[in-house]
Design an enzyme around this catalytic site. Structure first.
Site, mmCIF file in Angstrom:
data_model
loop_
_atom_site.group_PDB
_atom_site.id
_atom_site.type_symbol
_atom_site.label_atom_id
_atom_site.label_comp_id
_atom_site.label_asym_id
_atom_site.label_seq_id
_atom_site.Cartn_x
_atom_site.Cartn_y
_atom_site.Cartn_z
ATOM 1 N N GLU A 86 0.856 -1.191 0.000
ATOM 2 C CA GLU A 86 0.000 0.000 0.000
ATOM 3 C C GLU A 86 0.888 1.236 0.000
ATOM 4 O O GLU A 86 1.231 1.748 -1.051
ATOM 5 C CB GLU A 86 -0.939 -0.035 1.206
ATOM 6 C CG GLU A 86 -1.998 1.043 1.184
ATOM 7 C CD GLU A 86 -3.033 0.852 2.280
ATOM 8 O OE1 GLU A 86 -3.787 1.794 2.519
ATOM 9 O OE2 GLU A 86 -3.074 -0.228 2.897
ATOM 10 N N GLU B 61 -2.297 0.788 13.306
ATOM 11 C CA GLU B 61 -3.469 1.136 12.504
ATOM 12 C C GLU B 61 -4.762 0.847 13.258
ATOM 13 O O GLU B 61 -5.701 1.626 13.223
ATOM 14 C CB GLU B 61 -3.443 0.345 11.201
ATOM 15 C CG GLU B 61 -4.640 0.592 10.298
ATOM 16 C CD GLU B 61 -4.518 -0.130 8.978
ATOM 17 O OE1 GLU B 61 -5.158 0.302 8.010
ATOM 18 O OE2 GLU B 61 -3.787 -1.137 8.919
#
Length: 879
Positions: A461, A734
Site C-alpha cells: 500500500e 493502525e
C-alpha cells in the site's frame, strides 16, 4: 544585555538555499537567545543586503516587525537560472542592531530552455507486467579545466543514483521521490565535491530503477506502469554554469549486478555479475505530456540514523531473527559479505514488524515480499545495502553463512530512511507509558514521511491517504518542520484535484488508485484536507503563501466538489473507521456518516471564510460566512435536539460538535453531560471512529471534563492509546488491537503496526498537558496554559517556532504549580495559570502559584440505575 542573534535565514520553504526553484523567494529569519540576551526584545526594523557577482551590494532598510515571508524587494532583480546571491540580514530593536547573518542563495534551472539534456532509456521494449530490472547508463566527458563550481541537475522517470569517477554524488536516496508525474516532475541540484572532477577524461555512471513511476503499487490487479511503461533518466552536468555532459546521444546502457529492486518486494543482487560490461546505445524517450520540471521545496529522502541489533533470536523453525528493538523504515546494511563457499549460495533477508508465535509475522504484509537477496560471488564485499527499496520492520530473518551470523553485532546495521525534515519539537512527562506513546508517535511519523505522507510503510500500500494526513498534520508540524514537505504534497493534490478530477480531492495523492478517466467519489474528512491542512500550516508557520496557493483547491472543493442536498448538506458521504468495526470492514462505523460529513462541511465553510479574511478577499468573506451560518443552522435542524442531544448518540458525534463549535450556549450543558456519560459508560476506552479520535480529549476538556480526558489518556485496556504500549509497541498502530492480548496478530487485512493517524493524540500532549499552543499564526503570540491532571506531576514541551524556541516546563507538588517558560524574540506569550492571565515578552520566565486540579481524580465510573455489574468492567488505569 545584547540583542538576540539571527540563527537561520530561509528562502521560501526550501530546506536548502542551493538549487531553489523560485526567482523571487520570500525571506524568513529565526532568532536564538541566551541568558545575556536583552529581555522583551521586539523587532522594529531590518536591513537586507544583496551582493551579486560583479556588482555593488544593494541595501534596503525597512521599518517593520515582520520576520516571516518577507517579499523579495521589488527593486531587487529576480534570480536568474544558476545565479548565486549573498543575502545579509540584520534586525534592530529598541537599543540597537543584531549582528549580520549571511546566507548564499542559488537558483536552479528556472527556464525550460536551460535544459539541454534528454531523457534516456535502454533501447529495448520493457516488460509490461513484470518488474523492470535496474539498468546503468554511462558516458565520458573531457574537461580542459576544472575551474568553476560543478553542478549536476538530474531527475528520472523512476529512481536513480549518480556517480562521477567512481564517487557517489549527493546523499539522497530514492531520488527524485514520488510525485504526481502527469503534472510535476522533481529534479535535484547537486554540488560536485572539490577534487571529484579532473582535467581530461571524466566518467559518469547512473543506476536507474523503476521506483514509484512504473513499479508495482497497491494491492489491485492492475498495479504496474501507472504513469508509464518506460523508465529513464535525465542528467545535466555543468561546470562554471556551462553544460559539459548531458544525457542524450552517445550515452550507453547495460545491466549489472542488480537483478531486481522493487519497493514492495525488495532487492536481488548478484555479486558475481559485478560491474556492467556489455554496453549498448540508449534511446531518447519523452516526459509525460503536461509534466513540468520542478525544483521541489520538500527536502530529499536520506539515511538518517543507524541502529545495531538488540538481540539475536532463534525461531521455533530454527531461523535466525535479528531484533533491532524499534519498528522502523529503511533497510539492513550487511557488512563483511563473504565469498561463496558453494554454488548459488546467498544471503536472504526477510522483514516484518512483529513476530507471530516466534516466527516472522508476514501476514500483515499481504502480497509484499519484503525480501532482499545477495547471491555471493567468488570475491567478498566490504558492505552491501539496497538501492531502490525500503522495508517497514523491527525484525529481520537472516539466512546465510554461519560466519556472518556469528558476528551479527558487527555485520548487520539497520539504516533508518525518511525525508530529511528538521526536528523542532518534543514532549516529556512524569508518566513513563505516555512518554513511550509519544516516542511511538515520532517513530510513526519518521516511518511514514518518506517522500510523501503515507499511511503505512510495510505492506502493499504505502499511499498518500489524504484523511490520515488531515488528522495528523498539527502534530507533525509541531514535531518537525513540515512546511516544504507538506506544501509540496498539497501542490500535487491541487494539480490532480483541479486538472484530473473536476474539483474532487482524491483519496490518495498521488492517485495510485485511479484506473479510469472517471473522477473519484467525493469523500468527507479525506477531501477536507485541502482546507484544513493549509490552515494548520498557516497556524504553525505563519505562511500566507500556502493559503494563496491552495485557495482555488479549497473553494472548488466546497463549491463544486461536494455533492449537496436541498438543504446544502452532504448528499452521499463515505467515511469512517471505528474501533468496534470488524477487522474486515473498517468502514462500518457507529456514528451516522452523514452527521460526520456535515460536521466537517460546516467546519470548512467557516475556515474558508477566515482564510478569505486573512487574504483580504472581502466579497468571499461575506459569501462563506453566510454559507457557514446557513450550514450550521441546517446541521442543528437535522441532527440536534434542544437538549443538546445528537441524533447519533456517540463519542464521535459530541466530539465533533464541540470541536467545530456546532452547539449554541443552550446546548452545551446537555451535550457535555451526554459526552461524559458515553465515555464513562465505555470505561474510559475509546469509542470514536477515525474522524473523532484526534479531537476526543480536546472535546472532553472543552466540555469541562479535564480529568475524564486524562483518565481516557491513561487507560491501558483495549481500545486505548496505552494498550499498544503494554504490548511493547514502538510505533502507532493502525488498529487499536493490531496485536491481540494473547500476542497474536489481528485477523483482519488492515493490520499495520506503523500508521500515524491515531498518533494525533500527541497534539493534546503538546497543547494541554504541556500547555503550549499558537494564538496567532506562526506563534507571533502563543498561549502557555498547562492544565495538569491525572497522575502526571511534571511535563516539558518545546517547539522551534518561525521566530525561535518556545518552551514550557512545569511541576506540581503539594498543591504548588511551578512553571518555567521560554519566549522567543519578537513574540509574546499569554500566560494563563489558574484564573490569572498575563502577557510576557521574550526571554525566560518563572511563575509559581497554588493550584488545584480541575475535577476529581480518579473520575467516578459510570453509574446505571439497573443492576448490570459487567458494565463496571475492569479497572485498567495506567498509573
Amino acid at each position: 544585555m545584547a540583542p538576540p542573534r539571527i540563527s537561520k535565514l530561509t528562502f521560501g520553504r526550501n530546506s536548502s538555499p542551493i538549487g531553489i526553484g523560485q526567482s523571487r523567494p520570500t525571506l524568513s529569519w529565526r532568532y536564538e537567545q541566551d541568558d545575556s540576551t536583552e529581555p522583551n526584545w521586539t523587532q522594529k526594523g531590518y536591513e537586507l543586503s544583496f551582493s551579486r557577482s560583479g556588482g555593488n551590494p544593494t541595501t534596503y532598510q525597512i521599518d517593520s516587525g515582520e520576520n516571516i515571508e518577507i517579499p523579495w524587494p521589488k527593486d531587487e532583480p529576480p534570480l536568474s537560472s544558476r545565479e548565486r546571491v549573498e543575502v545579509k540580514i540584520r534586525a534592530k530593536g529598541e537599543t540597537g542592531w543584531t549582528e549580520w547573518y549571511r546566507e548564499t542563495v542559488e537558483a536552479a534551472l528556472l527556464d525550460e530552455s536551460d535544459w539541454v539534456a534528454s531523457t534516456i532509456a535502454p533501447d529495448v521494449k520493457p516488460p509490461s507486467n513484470l518488474t523492470k530490472r535496474p539498468f546503468y547508463v554511462q558516458n565520458t566527458f573531457t574537461l580542459d579545466s576544472v575551474k568553476g563550481d560543478g553542478r549536476i541537475y538530474a531527475t528520472a522517470l523512476g529512481v536513480y543514483e549518480i556517480s562521477i569517477n567512481g564517487v557517489t554524488i549527493g546523499d539522497h536516496v530514492l531520488a527524485p521521490g514520488w510525485q504526481s508525474y502527469k503534472h510535476r516532475l522533481h529534479y535535484q541540484t547537486y554540488s560536485i565535491p572539490e577534487g571529484v572532477l579532473v582535467q581530461g577524461n571524466n566518467s559518469i555512471e547512473v543506476i536507474v530503477g523503476e521506483g514509484w513511476y512504473s513499479g508495482r503499487l497497491t494491492w489491485l490487479e492492475v498495479c504496474r506502469n501507472l504513469w508509464g511503461e518506460e523508465i529513464g533518466v535525465m542528467i545535466q552536468v555543468e561546470v562554471g554554469g556551462k553544460p559539459v555532459a548531458t544525457s542524450g546521444n552517445g550515452w550507453e546502457w547495460s545491466y549489472g549486478a542488480l537483478l531486481a529492486s522493487e519497493l514492495y518486494d525488495g532487492e536481488t543482487y548478484d555479486v558475481d555479475i559485478g560491474k556492467p560490461n556489455q554496453w549498448q546505445a540508449t534511446k531518447t524517450i519523452s516526459l509525460p505530456t503536461g509534466t513540468t520540471l520542478i525544483a521541489p521545496e520538500a527536502p530529499p529522502i536520506r539515511r538518517i540514523e543507524m541502529l545495531k541489533p538488540k538481540e539475536r533470536l532463534t525461531s521455533p523453525s530454527r531461523k535466525t531473527i535479528l531484533d533491532f528493538g524499534q519498528n522502523l523504515v529503511g533497510w539492513v546494511k550487511v557488512h563483511n559479505v563473504p565469498a561463496k563457499a558453494k554454488m548459488n549460495e546467498c544471503i536472504t533477508l526477510r522483514f516484518a514488524e512483529v513476530l507471530d508465535k516466534g516466527e516472522l509475522g508476514v501476514r500483515p504484509l499481504r502480497s509484499a515480499k519484503a525480501t532482499d537477496k545477495i547471491f555471493l560471488g567468488d570475491q567478498g564485499l566490504k558492505e552491501w545495502e539496497p538501492k531502490f527499496t525500503t522495508h517497514g520492520f523491527r525484525y529481520c530473518e537472516v539466512t546465510g553463512p554461519a560466519s556472518l551470523l556469528d558476528g551479527y553485532e558487527d555485520n548487520f546495521t539497520a539504516v533508518v530512511v525518511h525525508s530529511d525534515i528538521q526536528r523542532i519539537g518534543d514532549f516529556e512527562c512524569s508518566h513513563a507509558m505516555i512518554n513511550q506513546l509519544h516516542r511511538n508517535v515520532v517513530w510513526g511519523l519518521k516511518g511514514n514521511f518518506v517522500g510523501l505522507p503515507t499511511d503505512c510503510p510495510q505492506r502493499d500500500e504505502r499511499l498518500g491517504w489524504t484523511g490520515d494526513l488531515q488528522a495528523f498534520a498539527p502534530t507533525a508540524s509541531f514535531l518537525y518542520d513540515t512546511s516544504g514537505f507538506l506544501a509540496n504534497w498539497l501542490h500535487d493534490l491541487s494539480e490532480e484535484q483541479l486538472k484530473d478530477n473536476q474539483g474532487v480531492v482524491p483519496l490518495v495523492v498521488p492517485n495510485a488508485l485511479k484506473r479510469s478517466e472517471e473522477k473519484p467519489l467525493p469523500q468527507a474528512v479525506w477531501g477536507d484536507v485541502c482546507v484544513i491542512t493549509p490552515k494548520d500550516l498557516y497556524l504553525a508557520y505563519g505562511s500566507k503563501e500556502i493559503l494563496r496557493e491552495m485557495w482555488n483547491s479549497m473553494t472548488i472543493w466546497l463549491d463544486k466538489g461536494i455533492p449537496r442536498g436541498e438543504n446544502g448538506l452532504w448528499h452521499n458521504p463515505r467515511n469512517g473507521l471505528d474501533p468496534r468495526a470488524p477487522p474486515d470492514d473498517p468502514g462500518a462505523a457507529m456514528t451516522d456518516q452523514y452527521l460526520v460529513a456535515d460536521a466537517y462541511l460546516v467546519a470548512i465553510s467557516i475556515t474558508i471564510a477566515k482564510i478569505a479574511e486573512t487574504l483580504g478577499l472581502q466579497d468571499e468573506v461575506k459569501k462563506y460566512t453566510d454559507e457557514h451560518r446557513r450550514l450550521r443552522k441546517a446541521f442543528q435542524d437535522e441532527y440536534l435536539a434542544s437538549s443538546g442531544r445528537l441524533s447519533s448518540d456517540t463519542q464521535t458525534a459530541y466530539c465533533l460538535a464541540f470541536q467545530f463549535e456546532l452547539l449554541d450556549s443552550s446546548h452545551l450543558q446537555g451535550a457535555a453531560e451526554r459526552l461524559l456519560r458515553l465515555v464513562t459508560r465505555d470505561n474510559f476506552r475509546i469509542a470514536t471512529g477515525f474522524a473523532g479520535t484526534p479531537g476526543i480529549l480536546h472535546a472532553l476538556t472543552q466540555a469541562g471534563h479535564l480529568q475524564v480526558a486524562y483518565r481516557m489518556l491513561q487507560e491501558k485496556g483495549c481500545p486505548s492509546w496505552l494498550y499498544p504500549v503494554t504490548m511493547q509497541a514502538t510505533t502507532i498502530w493502525e488498529r487499536w488491537d493490531s496485536l491481540l492480548p494473547d500476542g497474536s496478530i489481528n485477523p483482519g487485512e488492515m493490520t499495520s503496526f506503523n500508521h500515524y493517524a491515531l498518533g494525533a493524540v500527541a497534539n493534546f500532549l503538546h497543547t494541554t498537558v504541556g500547555g503550549l499552543r499558537p494564538l496567532d499564526p506562526g506563534y507571533r503570540k502563543f498561549i502557555v496554559q498547562p492544565r495538569p491532571g491525572g497522575t502526571i506531576t511534571n511535563a516539558s514541551v518545546h517547539t522551534i517556532t518561525p521566530s525561535g524556541r518556545a518552551a514550557v516546563s512545569w511541576t506540581l507538588k503539594d498543591g504548588v504549580l511551578k512553571v518555567q517558560i521560554e519566549v522567543p524574540p519578537n513574540t509574546t506569550a499569554l500566560l494563563r495559570l489558574g484564573r490569572e492571565e498575563e502577557s510576557v515578552g521574550s526571554g525566560k520566565h518563572s511563575r509559581e502559584i497554588k493550584y488545584r486540579a480541575e475535577g476529581v481524580w480518579p473520575p467516578p465510573r459510570y453509574q446505571t440505575p439497573f443492576a448490570v455489574p459487567e458494565l463496571a468492567g475492569t479497572d485498567t488505569l495506567a498509573e
